[in-house]
Design a protein around this motif. Structure first.
Motif, PDB file in Angstrom:
ATOM      1  N   SER A   1       1.550  -4.898  -3.968  1.00  0.00           N
ATOM      2  CA  SER A   1       2.893  -5.486  -3.587  1.00  0.00           C
ATOM      3  C   SER A   1       3.261  -6.291  -5.267  1.00  0.00           C
ATOM      4  O   SER A   1       4.021  -6.232  -5.474  1.00  0.00           O
TER       5      SER A   1
ATOM      6  N   MET B   1      -6.768  -9.039   0.349  1.00  0.00           N
ATOM      7  CA  MET B   1      -6.102  -7.783  -0.019  1.00  0.00           C
ATOM      8  C   MET B   1      -7.427  -7.253  -1.239  1.00  0.00           C
ATOM      9  O   MET B   1      -8.185  -7.649  -2.060  1.00  0.00           O
TER      10      MET B   1
ATOM     11  N   SER C   1       2.218  -9.313   4.147  1.00  0.00           N
ATOM     12  CA  SER C   1       1.837  -8.584   3.532  1.00  0.00           C
ATOM     13  C   SER C   1       0.756  -8.416   3.230  1.00  0.00           C
ATOM     14  O   SER C   1      -0.233  -7.526   2.721  1.00  0.00           O
TER      15      SER C   1
ATOM     16  N   ARG D   1       5.330  -2.707   3.811  1.00  0.00           N
ATOM     17  CA  ARG D   1       5.242  -4.118   4.284  1.00  0.00           C
ATOM     18  C   ARG D   1       5.512  -4.198   2.399  1.00  0.00           C
ATOM     19  O   ARG D   1       6.115  -5.546   1.880  1.00  0.00           O
TER      20      ARG D   1
ATOM     21  N   ARG E   1       1.043   2.837  -2.160  1.00  0.00           N
ATOM     22  CA  ARG E   1       0.437   2.195  -2.084  1.00  0.00           C
ATOM     23  C   ARG E   1       0.046   0.778  -1.060  1.00  0.00           C
ATOM     24  O   ARG E   1      -0.344   0.973  -0.399  1.00  0.00           O
ATOM     25  N   ILE E   2       1.051   0.616  -0.773  1.00  0.00           N
ATOM     26  CA  ILE E   2       1.041  -0.742   0.222  1.00  0.00           C
ATOM     27  C   ILE E   2       2.315   0.087   1.981  1.00  0.00           C
ATOM     28  O   ILE E   2       2.410  -0.475   2.743  1.00  0.00           O
TER      29      ILE E   2
ATOM     30  N   THR F   1      -5.498  -2.176  -4.413  1.00  0.00           N
ATOM     31  CA  THR F   1      -4.791  -1.259  -4.508  1.00  0.00           C
ATOM     32  C   THR F   1      -3.371  -2.079  -3.282  1.00  0.00           C
ATOM     33  O   THR F   1      -2.346  -2.008  -4.426  1.00  0.00           O
ATOM     34  N   THR F   2      -3.665  -2.685  -2.730  1.00  0.00           N
ATOM     35  CA  THR F   2      -2.847  -3.744  -1.593  1.00  0.00           C
ATOM     36  C   THR F   2      -2.292  -4.315  -3.174  1.00  0.00           C
ATOM     37  O   THR F   2      -1.543  -5.144  -2.581  1.00  0.00           O
ATOM     38  N   THR F   3      -2.859  -5.256  -3.303  1.00  0.00           N
ATOM     39  CA  THR F   3      -2.800  -5.766  -4.598  1.00  0.00           C
ATOM     40  C   THR F   3      -1.423  -5.867  -5.390  1.00  0.00           C
ATOM     41  O   THR F   3      -0.339  -6.280  -6.290  1.00  0.00           O
TER      42      THR F   3
END
Length: 312
Positions: free
Chosen positions: A9, A1, A285, A242, A237-238, A4-6
């Motif tokens: 989330s 990850m 995710s 997700r 972002r995700i 951005t993904t973190t």
């Protein structure tokens, strides 16, 4: 990850934990008029969000067009006012676990529906994670007594939860999380007032007592202002698929906070269900490697000539 993904989330997880805590606050509002409570909640949230809407808000709103304004009205009616009304109606003839189980299926529906609406196939790993989350949510809550009306309103609650994510997708980019949250809160407050006048007449709004005021303030400031902005920032972002996985944290948070006000307990079933939810979120995710990649070490033991032949 990646970063951005973190970040996305974590924002989605925080939003869903806050919403889960709101179910405990709802238990303190059982005697307050439904529409009046929704009007106060969303109206106060709207006033708090207006200064945070960002520059150029009026210009972005004028550029939306009639179709997107209709979508915003549906988002507020279905995903906010309608969702809360459906849960309340379901709990009149069903135990609270029943609508909770149906709402826990939202990640599965969104994991299938959003890709189909965008003309692509559902992502298998997201779907696997969503199934884990749904099973975990069921384990946390269990199943309770109900009748046909309870099941019907529980299905409506599921539709509201799905609509809160799916209907927001086309308007999230042009508005952004803060302005989108501001607009839907304002629209939901107006819809709540209209519903209250039509359903309850002059008794639709009254002054809350100290306990009710505290619960409404928590819902407006923490759950709505902070929770909605975090939710849409995470979804930006995700993606909706997700982000909706994290809605499995709602029953987990509700189960953890219920003992604080004496409305429930946290036992072995809740612990097992929580573990399943966490596993589903982690897998879907992308926080952990998919199971299909577990064979990668064996592939890495190939010789250099074998790898060269594969490239050919």
């Amino acid at each position: 990850m990646n970063a951005t993904t973190t970040r996305g989330s974590l924002l989605a997880a925080l939003a869903c934990v806050l919403v889960g805590g709101s179910f405990t606050a709802n238990s303190l509002l059982g005697d307050y008029p439904y529409a009046g409570g929704q009007f106060l909640r969303y109206g106060l949230a709207f006033l708090l969000l207006v200064p945070l809407a960002g520059p150029g808000a009026a210009t972005r709103l004028r550029a939306l067009g009639a179709a997107r304004w209709l979508r915003l009205a549906l988002l507020a009616a279905v995903g906010m006012v309608g969702f809360n009304l459906a849960v309340l109606a379901a709990e009149r003839t069903a135990e609270p676990a029943v609508p909770g189980v149906f709402v826990g299926c939202a990640p599965v529906v969104v994991a299938v529906l959003v890709p189909l609406l965008e003309g692509r196939r559902p992502q298998r790993i997201v779907l696997y994670g969503a199934l884990f989350v749904a099973v975990g949510a069921f384990t946390v809550q269990g199943w309770g007594r109900t009748d046909g009306a309870g099941i019907a309103f529980s299905v409506c609650a599921l539709v509201g939860e799905v609509g809160f994510a799916v209907l927001a997708v086309p308007v999230l980019r042009p508005l952004g999380p803060r302005l989108l949250s501001t607009v839907v809160c304002g629209v939901a407050a107006a819809e709540s007032a209209l519903a209250g006048v039509l359903a309850d007449g002059s008794g639709w709004l009254r002054r809350p007592d100290a306990v009710e005021a505290g619960a409404l303030l928590w819902q407006a400031v923490v759950v709505t202002v902070v929770g909605f902005v975090c939710w849409y920032m995470g979804m930006q972002r995700i993606g909706a698929e997700r982000a909706t996985l994290f809605s499995g944290l709602i029953p987990v948070a509700a189960a953890c906070t219920a003992p604080l006000v004496g409305t429930g307990s946290y036992g072995a079933a809740q612990a097992v269900g929580s573990a399943l939810v966490f596993a589903g979120v982690a897998v879907g995710s992308g926080a952990v490697l998919p199971f299909a990649r577990a064979r990668r070490p064996a592939a890495q033991r190939q010789t250099a000539p074998e790898r060269s032949l594969e490239k050919l």
